[in-house]
Design an enzyme around this catalytic site. Structure first.
Site, short mmCIF file in Angstrom:
data_model
loop_
_atom_site.label_atom_id
_atom_site.label_comp_id
_atom_site.label_asym_id
_atom_site.label_seq_id
_atom_site.Cartn_x
_atom_site.Cartn_y
_atom_site.Cartn_z
N ASN B 160 32.73 33.55 35.14
CA ASN B 160 33.22 34.75 35.64
C ASN B 160 34.68 34.66 36.25
OD1 ASN B 160 33.06 37.84 36.45
ND2 ASN B 160 33.21 36.62 38.68
N GLY B 162 36.84 36.94 38.66
CA GLY B 162 36.93 38.29 39.30
C GLY B 162 37.85 38.01 40.62
N THR B 163 38.34 39.49 40.74
CA THR B 163 39.25 39.19 42.08
C THR B 163 38.31 39.96 43.43
OG1 THR B 163 41.18 39.77 40.76
CG2 THR B 163 41.35 40.65 43.13
N TYR B 164 38.25 39.17 44.19
CA TYR B 164 37.60 39.51 45.57
C TYR B 164 38.70 39.24 46.62
CZ TYR B 164 34.27 38.66 41.85
OH TYR B 164 33.41 38.73 40.55
N ARG B 165 38.40 39.90 47.90
CA ARG B 165 39.32 39.77 48.90
C ARG B 165 39.09 38.36 49.43
NH1 ARG B 165 36.62 44.28 52.94
NH2 ARG B 165 35.93 42.89 54.64
N HIS B 182 28.69 42.29 42.39
CA HIS B 182 29.68 41.36 41.75
C HIS B 182 29.02 40.38 40.86
CE1 HIS B 182 32.83 42.57 44.88
NE2 HIS B 182 32.86 43.56 44.04
N GLU B 224 36.40 37.10 30.37
CA GLU B 224 37.41 37.95 30.69
C GLU B 224 38.50 37.41 30.00
OE1 GLU B 224 35.21 36.92 32.96
OE2 GLU B 224 34.76 38.93 34.18
N GLU B 274 41.03 48.16 52.92
CA GLU B 274 40.77 48.10 51.84
C GLU B 274 41.24 49.22 50.73
OE1 GLU B 274 39.03 46.59 49.63
OE2 GLU B 274 38.24 45.21 50.58
#
Lengths: 75, 473
Positions: B160, B162-165, B182, B224, B274
């Site tokens: 995976n 992914g963009t996460y904070r 997620h 991705e 956010e």
């Protein structure tokens, strides 16, 4: 050093600026708030830190756990 | 192929008049965030490269993908391309899945120019800065986080990105938000059941399409990276194995933070300003130990300014959300013409379709609410007729004003999944859904009364072209 956000005596200097020691960054080991020596009082002084964003240390264990920790699988 | 990494894309933006370089010294706060806000406020705002940040050795880049011009250039389309045309161009490329090229020689991978394994200090490598005043600290807001499924470690599909904070919580400690839905949370849950750490690589300063796909809702077992190749019209991305794991990282990224997720451990993280334009509160969230950093010479720290919409995140999770949802729906409902899910991660989604039978608009809405993105993020679905452009809000508003009867055409479904950061929800993660049917009734549904719709005068399309040519002169 007192943390501006949670008032714990667990804050300390984390780093100096890599160039010319232009500033310092501080970190609280309890609530993990961090701030820079160049920040205004509203973000760096426990007395003037925004009341709305203060953290009560007693409430930390009650914060939502994300994501929940699953039960350990039995081997 | 016009570019293969962030640096080449910056040159491409510059060539197309979409890059501003600030060479004067600026302060980390509030200047970087203020420039981030300003750049998206400008019509077709530019990307900005800031070369001299007080106290830091390296530059910062911001608003790389923000604005429709930058978005078009990311796909090598003319920067004037309309939103609707960008939607169909992306849709056309969507099937061209192309696996990445895996490099084996580190000398070919700029991200390996420097390798740090001791005395990790994130502040030495990137110009960390506060984004919004009441953030809990310094955030890495535009990283591509790479993890694998511990139960299927060889699967590159389940790998995976992914963009996460990510909050910096120490020189080598990070907090990360992994919400239950997620994909990274699936990897984490399986590992935590076994009390095992999850190896993670966090890629910073990426090829814009890597950042773009890292924010796209695709199926769990889809890669991705393969989609990056698709959106590049079949040109593969170059990746290379991480130093400490079998994770594949983009070879041209500015920096890669490698480490592992600490199993069964949570610590205070937040608040963070956010994407709904509000702070999300402090919570006990997942922590990551950073053990290795690899980076290019003079690494550029690319970060995301997040504020009241629209900011760059609204483009990063914009047309990709539209196309991914469209593709899911189109497979079973070929009557769907286009999907506009541009508003706050698809919270409001507008779908145009040709209703097959009475009430069909509602089945279309149900399907949207079951899509990968829609099941949580979508709150309001508006369905319009096939001849309405869902990207043209004036047309959509015309439908709401004239084709929708509130007493019959609105349905509310309570207690459904919701976006946890939605400030209007009573319980985080639970939301009501609203369906608005703004289509013209077809049998067996009855028209309330006979209507006769206006028809444009003969020859108007030719006159459009003529007038446009006259305007250009």
């Amino acid at each position: 050093m007192i943390c501006p956000r949670c008032d714990s005596d667990t804050a300390h200097k984390l780093v100096d600026a890599p160039v010319n020691k232009a500033w310092e960054v501080f970190l609280c080991d309890t609530c993990f708030y961090s701030w820079r020596s160049t920040d205004p009082k509203e973000l760096s002084d426990p007395k003037t830190y925004s009341k709305k964003f203060k953290i009560d240390v007693a409430n930390i264990p009650k914060l939502a756990v994300i994501p929940p920790i699953p039960p350990l699988e039995k081997k | 192929m016009a570019f293969k990494d962030l640096r080449e894309f910056l040159k491409y933006l510059d060539k197309n008049g979409q890059l501003v370089t600030v060479n004067d010294q600026i302060d980390p706060e509030p200047d970087i965030a203020a420039i981030g806000r300003a750049s998206v406020n400008l019509p077709e705002g530019p990307a900005v490269l800031m070369n001299k940040i007080k106290g830091y050795p390296y530059p910062v880049a911001i608003n790389i993908c923000g604005g429709w011009a930058n978005h078009a250039l990311m796909m090598e389309l003319p920067k004037e391309t309309t939103v609707r045309d960008q939607f169909f161009a992306m849709n056309e490329r969507w099937d061209k899945l192309t696996p990445p090229t895996v490099l084996t020689n580190k000398k070919d991978a700029p991200c390996k120019e420097n390798i740090i394994t001791k005395d990790i200090n994130l502040f030495d490598v990137m110009a960390l800065h506060r984004i919004n005043d009441q953030d809990g600290g310094y955030y890495i807001s535009k990283a591509a986080c790479i993890t694998r499924d511990l139960n299927d470690p060889e699967s590159t599909g389940k790998e995976n990105i992914g963009t996460y904070r990510i909050q910096v919580k120490g020189k080598d400690l990070l907090g990360i938000q992994a919400l239950g839905y997620h994909d990274i949370a699936i990897h984490l849950r399986e590992a935590e059941k076994q009390n095992k750490p999850v190896p993670i690589a966090i890629a910073l300063g990426n090829h814009p399409l890597v950042s773009y796909m890292a924010g796209t809702s695709i199926a769990y077992d889809e890669s991705e990276y393969d989609y990056v190749g698709a959106l590049q019209n079949g040109v593969p991305l170059e990746v290379i194995k991480a130093e400490e794991s079998n994770l594949r990282v983009p070879a041209g990224s500015e920096a890669i933070l490698e480490g592992y997720i600490l199993p069964r451990q949570r610590g205070v993280e937040g608040p963070f300003g956010e994407f709904p334009g509000t702070y999300s509160g402090a919570r006990l969230q997942v922590e990551i130990k950073v053990t290795t950093i690899t980076h290019r010479n003079n690494p550029i720290f690319e970060n995301l300014y997040v504020g009241i919409p629209w900011t760059e995140i609204d483009w990063l999770m914009g047309l990709n959300t539209c196309v991914a949802t469209y593709r899911e729906m189109k497979a079973q409902q070929p009557e769907v013409v286009a999907v506009n899910a541009l508003y706050t991660h698809g919270a409001v989604t507008i779908i145009s379709c040709k209703p097959r039978f009475g009430g069909y608009a509602k089945t279309v809405a149900f399907r949207a609410l079951c899509s990968v993105n829609g099941r949580t993020n979508t709150k309001i679905v508006i369905v319009v007729d096939e001849n309405i452009d869902p990207f043209n809000l004036e047309q959509v508003m015309w439908c709401l004003a004239n084709r929708m009867a509130p007493e019959n055409d609105v349905a509310i479904i309570k207690g459904a999944p919701g976006m946890p950061l939605d400030p209007s929800s009573e319980q985080a993660g639970i939301s009501a859904k609203m369906i608005i049917d703004a289509t013209t009734p077809v049998p067996p549904a009855k028209m309330p009364k006979e209507i006769n719709i206006l028809v444009p005068p003969v020859g108007y399309q030719q006159w459009e072209q003529t007038l446009a040519k006259m305007l250009k002169k």
